[in-house]
Write a protein that holds these residues in place. Structure first.
Motif, PDB file in Angstrom:
ATOM      1  N   ASP A  26      11.832   1.333  17.340  1.00 43.84           N
ATOM      2  CA  ASP A  26      12.408   0.581  18.451  1.00 43.84           C
ATOM      3  C   ASP A  26      13.650  -0.224  18.040  1.00 43.84           C
ATOM      4  O   ASP A  26      14.405  -0.682  18.899  1.00 43.84           O
ATOM      5  CB  ASP A  26      11.372  -0.394  19.030  1.00 43.84           C
ATOM      6  CG  ASP A  26      10.183   0.342  19.647  1.00 43.84           C
ATOM      7  OD1 ASP A  26      10.395   1.445  20.180  1.00 43.84           O
ATOM      8  OD2 ASP A  26       9.066  -0.197  19.575  1.00 43.84           O
ATOM      9  N   LYS A  45      17.131   0.684  19.419  1.00 40.11           N
ATOM     10  CA  LYS A  45      17.312   0.312  20.823  1.00 40.11           C
ATOM     11  C   LYS A  45      17.459  -1.197  20.981  1.00 40.11           C
ATOM     12  O   LYS A  45      18.125  -1.664  21.914  1.00 40.11           O
ATOM     13  CB  LYS A  45      16.125   0.819  21.648  1.00 40.11           C
ATOM     14  CG  LYS A  45      16.041   2.336  21.737  1.00 40.11           C
ATOM     15  CD  LYS A  45      14.859   2.783  22.590  1.00 40.11           C
ATOM     16  CE  LYS A  45      14.782   4.302  22.664  1.00 40.11           C
ATOM     17  NZ  LYS A  45      13.635   4.762  23.466  1.00 40.11           N
ATOM     18  N   GLU A  46      16.840  -1.972  20.086  1.00 44.88           N
ATOM     19  CA  GLU A  46      17.001  -3.425  20.135  1.00 44.88           C
ATOM     20  C   GLU A  46      18.458  -3.801  19.846  1.00 44.88           C
ATOM     21  O   GLU A  46      19.021  -4.691  20.494  1.00 44.88           O
ATOM     22  CB  GLU A  46      16.093  -4.094  19.100  1.00 44.88           C
ATOM     23  CG  GLU A  46      14.607  -3.981  19.388  1.00 44.88           C
ATOM     24  CD  GLU A  46      13.779  -4.582  18.278  1.00 44.88           C
ATOM     25  OE1 GLU A  46      14.342  -5.337  17.457  1.00 44.88           O
ATOM     26  OE2 GLU A  46      12.559  -4.306  18.203  1.00 44.88           O
ATOM     27  N   PRO A 101      21.233  -1.614  22.967  1.00 45.81           N
ATOM     28  CA  PRO A 101      20.444  -1.494  24.207  1.00 45.81           C
ATOM     29  C   PRO A 101      21.048  -0.539  25.222  1.00 45.81           C
ATOM     30  O   PRO A 101      20.328   0.030  26.054  1.00 45.81           O
ATOM     31  CB  PRO A 101      20.395  -2.928  24.733  1.00 45.81           C
ATOM     32  CG  PRO A 101      21.634  -3.572  24.185  1.00 45.81           C
ATOM     33  CD  PRO A 101      21.837  -2.959  22.838  1.00 45.81           C
ATOM     34  N   GLY A 102      22.388  -0.355  25.179  1.00 47.48           N
ATOM     35  CA  GLY A 102      23.014   0.514  26.163  1.00 47.48           C
ATOM     36  C   GLY A 102      23.139  -0.200  27.511  1.00 47.48           C
ATOM     37  O   GLY A 102      22.957  -1.406  27.615  1.00 47.48           O
ATOM     38  N   TYR A 116      23.817   7.207  21.726  1.00 44.58           N
ATOM     39  CA  TYR A 116      22.927   8.019  20.891  1.00 44.58           C
ATOM     40  C   TYR A 116      23.473   8.121  19.461  1.00 44.58           C
ATOM     41  O   TYR A 116      22.703   8.085  18.494  1.00 44.58           O
ATOM     42  CB  TYR A 116      22.744   9.401  21.522  1.00 44.58           C
ATOM     43  CG  TYR A 116      22.236   9.299  22.940  1.00 44.58           C
ATOM     44  CD1 TYR A 116      20.930   8.881  23.199  1.00 44.58           C
ATOM     45  CD2 TYR A 116      23.073   9.559  24.020  1.00 44.58           C
ATOM     46  CE1 TYR A 116      20.468   8.749  24.506  1.00 44.58           C
ATOM     47  CE2 TYR A 116      22.627   9.439  25.325  1.00 44.58           C
ATOM     48  CZ  TYR A 116      21.324   9.021  25.553  1.00 44.58           C
ATOM     49  OH  TYR A 116      20.869   8.869  26.844  1.00 44.58           O
ATOM     50  N   ARG A 152      22.975   4.666  17.849  1.00 46.26           N
ATOM     51  CA  ARG A 152      21.587   4.471  17.430  1.00 46.26           C
ATOM     52  C   ARG A 152      21.259   5.316  16.195  1.00 46.26           C
ATOM     53  O   ARG A 152      20.520   4.875  15.314  1.00 46.26           O
ATOM     54  CB  ARG A 152      20.631   4.809  18.577  1.00 46.26           C
ATOM     55  CG  ARG A 152      20.656   3.788  19.705  1.00 46.26           C
ATOM     56  CD  ARG A 152      19.863   4.256  20.901  1.00 46.26           C
ATOM     57  NE  ARG A 152      19.908   3.274  21.991  1.00 46.26           N
ATOM     58  CZ  ARG A 152      19.473   3.498  23.223  1.00 46.26           C
ATOM     59  NH1 ARG A 152      18.943   4.683  23.533  1.00 46.26           N
ATOM     60  NH2 ARG A 152      19.550   2.553  24.144  1.00 46.26           N
TER      61      ARG A 152
END
Length: 480
Positions: A34, A37-38, A41-42, A52, A55
């Motif tokens: 995770d 994504k933290e 965040p997008g 992508y 990340r």
């Protein structure tokens, strides 16, 4: 968050902080997927073509952040997926080409890879060019420039080159001295130093609040140039709140080094410093015939760590500073017994924020034992001044003729003189980073005021002589 020079530093900080937070919370294994994504965040990308890819790069950074031992991996690493934006470079004809009829560039080219269009403007056939630079040197308009990637330009050892596979940067570790110039210079953060924060956090947590063993932090004197806006004593308090039992000055080790190197210099007659691991590695790799001139004295980091280990059997010692080469030094057989792990100032800031420590609200902790000469090691010329002071305090008749060289270009000039047998100097202070340790790649900032801040930090030392600092260190075990 403290101020950083670049967004690249901020990204490194964000990754380390997120990893550290989950390591402290004992949920890293559950949350590791995770973390990208933290941090990203997008839904819109902020640094790359898409979230992508951003990340994916963060995932690679995480892998280099969770090393748990000093294995045989390399300190400086390239993340290929992050290294795809810089042009390959080489000699390029610019718009300054006037289409002259002299054609000196063509005549000077040994491979005849220069041609001309209908306007007589020059063009270089990259498939033939060997980047010798003869065309650029002969152009009367200086219209031909060598476009070099920032990392390649920063590496004075020419250890970085494009990969044959995808043109990403590759490092020749036989040439690399782990100085980290490429780490700080790369505009995309594609070159990174491996991290030992997992090892550090394991050591802190394993001490069980310093009951099973005591964890000491040894902090480099360049701390005086970092954490602008906070008092040094507050940063020391924050380090203690992370779980360290006590914080020691590497500057005290510097005082010990100055005394030892002064004696060694007087005995040998000529000496080079051993404080900067990148400088020592440079000599061993590029000037092996001068290796016998390198001081046998441990670095300040190793010297004070050795002292702590002797006075506190079973303790753990973690060094904190601005240097990537120190991450290589702790693997040396002469140093490994004394230093258990290492953090950079960037990583320290991330750990403090991962624990939500409000530095500004903390009461200052007393931070003493290093002299103003020991603290001066953080800047170029500080070591030479300390050695001269040590000779004076020893009442030695030996006259030190020191030369200070920072940056590989200056070091090379001085070592060439030494190799030729000069008598201009008998002591060489070598620092791989320009400006000394305050120019190290993992300082939070690299500004003009850093030297002023270190001078102020040095002048604030209670001990004004090396002997006084060593004498005060004799009570280091009391009042704990």
């Amino acid at each position: 968050m403290a101020k950083f020079d670049t967004r690249v530093q901020e990204l490194r900080y964000e990754v380390v902080k997120a990893v550290a937070r989950h390591l402290f919370n004992d949920d890293f294994n559950e949350k590791v997927l995770d973390i990208p994504k933290e941090i990203i965040p997008g839904p819109k990308p902020t640094m790359r073509c898409c979230i992508y890819k951003e990340r994916a790069i963060v995932e690679e950074r995480i892998k280099l952040t969770i090393h748990n031992s000093f294995d045989n991996s390399n300190v400086i690493n390239v993340i290929p997926i992050a290294c795809d934006e810089c042009p390959l470079g080489g000699y390029t004809v610019t718009d300054q080409c006037r289409g002259c009829i002299a054609h000196r560039c063509y005549n000077a080219c040994p491979r005849k890879c220069i041609s001309f269009d209908n306007n007589l403007r020059a063009h270089i056939d990259k498939s033939k060019c060997v980047n010798c630079g003869m065309c650029a040197r002969n152009c009367p308009y200086e219209a031909i420039e060598n476009k070099v990637r920032p990392c390649e330009r920063a590496c004075k050892m020419k250890a970085i080159s494009p990969s044959n596979v995808d043109s990403s940067a590759t490092i020749n570790y036989d040439k690399c001295i782990q100085c980290g110039a490429c780490v700080y210079t790369c505009p995309f953060g594609a070159i990174v130093d491996e991290s030992y924060i997992k090892q550090v956090i394991d050591i802190i947590k394993g001490s069980e609040n310093n009951t099973k063993y005591q964890v000491y932090a040894v902090v480099a004197p360049s701390i005086g140039a970092n954490f602008y806006g906070f008092k040094t004593g507050q940063i020391i308090s924050a380090i203690k709140k992370l779980g360290f039992y006590r914080v020691a000055e590497a500057a005290l080790g510097a005082d010990m080094v100055a005394l030892d190197e002064a004696s060694e210099l007087a005995n040998k007659g000529i000496l080079t410093s051993s404080c900067c691991p990148a400088f020592v590695t440079y000599i061993k790799k590029y000037y092996p015939t001068l290796s016998d001139k390198v001081s046998h004295t441990l670095s300040p980091m190793a010297m004070i760590s050795k002292t702590l280990k002797e006075h506190k059997p079973g303790c753990k010692v973690i060094f904190i500073g601005p240097c990537t080469a120190k991450k290589q030094e702790v693997r040396w057989e002469s140093v490994r017994p004394y230093v258990d792990s290492i953090l950079t100032f960037e990583e320290l800031q991330a750990l403090i924020d991962a624990k939500d420590i409000d530095v500004g609200s903390l009461v200052e902790s007393h931070y003493e034992y290093g002299s103003e000469f020991g603290r001066g090691f953080a800047k170029c010329g500080g070591l030479t001044a300390a050695v001269n002071q040590a000779l004076k305090e020893k009442k030695s008749n030996f006259i030190a003729k020191g030369v200070v060289c920072d940056g590989i270009d200056n070091i090379k000039l001085v070592l060439n003189k030494l190799k030729a047998g000069t008598d201009e100097f008998n002591f060489i202070e070598g620092m791989a980073c320009v400006g000394g340790c305050i120019g190290g790649p993992c300082n939070l900032t690299h500004e003009m005021r850093n030297k002023i801040m270190v001078d102020k930090f040095s002048n604030s030392a209670e001990s004004k002589t090396i002997s006084d600092a060593i004498l005060k260190a004799g009570v280091i075990d009391k009042n704990e």
